[in-house]
Design an enzyme around this catalytic site. Structure first.
Site, PDB file in Angstrom:
ATOM      1  CD  GLN A   1      -0.753  -0.689   3.254  1.00  0.00           C
ATOM      2  OE1 GLN A   1      -1.769   0.130   4.590  1.00  0.00           O
ATOM      3  NE2 GLN A   1      -1.648  -1.157   3.946  1.00  0.00           N
TER       4      GLN A   1
ATOM      5  CG  HIS B   1      -0.427   5.505   3.679  1.00  0.00           C
ATOM      6  ND1 HIS B   1      -1.836   5.156   3.545  1.00  0.00           N
ATOM      7  CD2 HIS B   1       0.118   4.744   4.588  1.00  0.00           C
ATOM      8  CE1 HIS B   1      -1.825   4.148   4.796  1.00  0.00           C
ATOM      9  NE2 HIS B   1      -0.142   3.952   5.353  1.00  0.00           N
TER      10      HIS B   1
ATOM     11  CD  GLU C   1       2.307   4.210   7.715  1.00  0.00           C
ATOM     12  OE1 GLU C   1       0.713   4.054   7.371  1.00  0.00           O
ATOM     13  OE2 GLU C   1       2.128   2.970   7.501  1.00  0.00           O
TER      14      GLU C   1
ATOM     15  CG  HIS D   1       3.922   1.351   3.611  1.00  0.00           C
ATOM     16  ND1 HIS D   1       3.574   2.516   2.590  1.00  0.00           N
ATOM     17  CD2 HIS D   1       3.609   0.638   4.729  1.00  0.00           C
ATOM     18  CE1 HIS D   1       2.800   2.440   3.139  1.00  0.00           C
ATOM     19  NE2 HIS D   1       1.887   1.608   4.684  1.00  0.00           N
TER      20      HIS D   1
ATOM     21  NE  ARG E   1      -6.942  -3.318   1.326  1.00  0.00           N
ATOM     22  CZ  ARG E   1      -7.268  -3.121   1.414  1.00  0.00           C
ATOM     23  NH1 ARG E   1      -8.513  -3.187   0.547  1.00  0.00           N
ATOM     24  NH2 ARG E   1      -7.981  -3.010   2.100  1.00  0.00           N
TER      25      ARG E   1
HETATM   26 ZN    ZN Z   1       0.847   2.494   6.249  1.00  0.00          ZN
END
Ligand code: ZN
Length: 317
Positions: A95, A97, A116, A173, A193
């Site tokens: 995935q 972001h 993240e 990642h 995804r």
């Molecule tokens: Zn993630």
């Protein structure tokens, strides 16, 4: 001011397991619990206050709106961070972001982008993550996706307990099977995804993919973010500073016996016990700490004293 202890929200996942219960004593609802949202005010799962009594049962989003004396003035409108513990008993989907701007335009509803970072709490021998990709250009990236050349496209990295990974928005990642991580992230639930190993759920359905969004937001070519880890050693204990970016800073407090931690009293901190147990002293009060406990240290607290044998992952906006 009192430390604020919170109760997690759990998420059942196709790739989840039972380590959050067996290893962290968390009160998970199923054998496929993938995520514990330990400190969250995101609409998809809001943590509740356990203590102090004055706020017991209150949800974190409400606490943030009504009790700014805990968090400070001049803050973002909504609580900006989200702390999760993830148990990957199978591979997570590959995935990526978006950044804040892309999330605002395409997801709306005040949704943030998602940067993240991961602290590896435990990892099976040989466990791997997907971290970045090999494509040199957008054309090559699209071609490898269309041809399903996942082994060629995805970059795999072996991990072990105690490793730390910075995963900025735009990074391809996936957390691999056999890994438990403590994730510090922007408060966002937007995931694009790219690949899900052609898995099906209990109804025989594949999960939705978001190929075009993934292509739009992925950083191409990938380059590893540079970590400049700083360590401050005090006797057998230490403080590790992993990173500081525009959204948060992340630290580890490793207490072997005792450790004094000096805080920036201009902000609040979020903390989770990821190993061991002990005690914490804040503003003249003592609290017991157990594995899996998560709490907020209010603004204005100048220092903390830890006792026992424990590891805490801490962050601040
Ligand atoms: Zn993630």
């Amino acid at each position: 001011m009192d430390l604020i202890f919170l109760k997690a929200v759990f998420k059942e996942k196709i790739w989840g397991g039972n380590k959050l219960r067996e290893e962290f004593n968390l009160d998970t609802p199923s054998e496929k619990t993938g995520e514990a949202w330990l400190i969250s005010a995101h609409g998809n799962g809001v943590s509740q206050v356990i203590s102090p009594k004055a706020y017991k049962g209150m949800k974190l989003d409400e606490l943030y709106q009504k009790h700014r004396e805990i968090f400070g003035e001049n803050l973002e409108d909504t609580f900006p961070l989200l702390i999760k513990l993830l148990d990957a008993s199978d591979n997570l989907s590959v995935q990526v972001h978006p950044d804040d701007e892309y999330a605002r335009i395409h997801e709306g509803k005040g949704e943030r982008g998602k940067t993240e970072c991961w602290y590896i709490v435990s990892a099976d021998e040989g466990a791997e993550i997907v971290y970045g990709h090999t494509a040199k250009s957008k054309e090559e990236f699209v071609e490898l996706i269309e041809d399903g050349e996942w082994d060629k496209l995805l970059r795999r990295v072996k991990v072990k307990k105690g490793d730390f990974f910075d995963v900025p928005y735009g990074t391809i990642h996936a957390i691999g099977k056999g890994i438990v991580i403590l994730e510090t992230q922007q408060s966002s639930d937007t995931t694009y995804r790219v690949y899900d190993y052609d898995r099906v759920d209990k109804y025989g359905k594949k999960r939705e993919l978001h190929i075009q969004d993934s292509i739009n937001v992925s950083k191409i070519p990938h380059s590893d973010p540079k970590l400049e880890i700083e360590e401050m050693i005090s006797d057998k204990s230490k403080i590790v500073k992993y990173l500081k970016n525009e959204f948060f800073s992340v630290y580890k407090y490793l207490c072997d016996g005792q450790l004094k931690v000096f805080l920036d009293d201009n902000t609040y901190y979020l903390m989770t016990v990821v190993e061991g147990e002990g005690e914490i002293y804040a503003d003249g009060k003592k609290y017991n700490l157990n594995l899996g406990d998560s709490f907020i240290v209010p603004i204005g607290v100048k220092n903390l004293e830890l006792k026992g044998n424990l590891e805490i992952i801490a962050s601040r906006p």
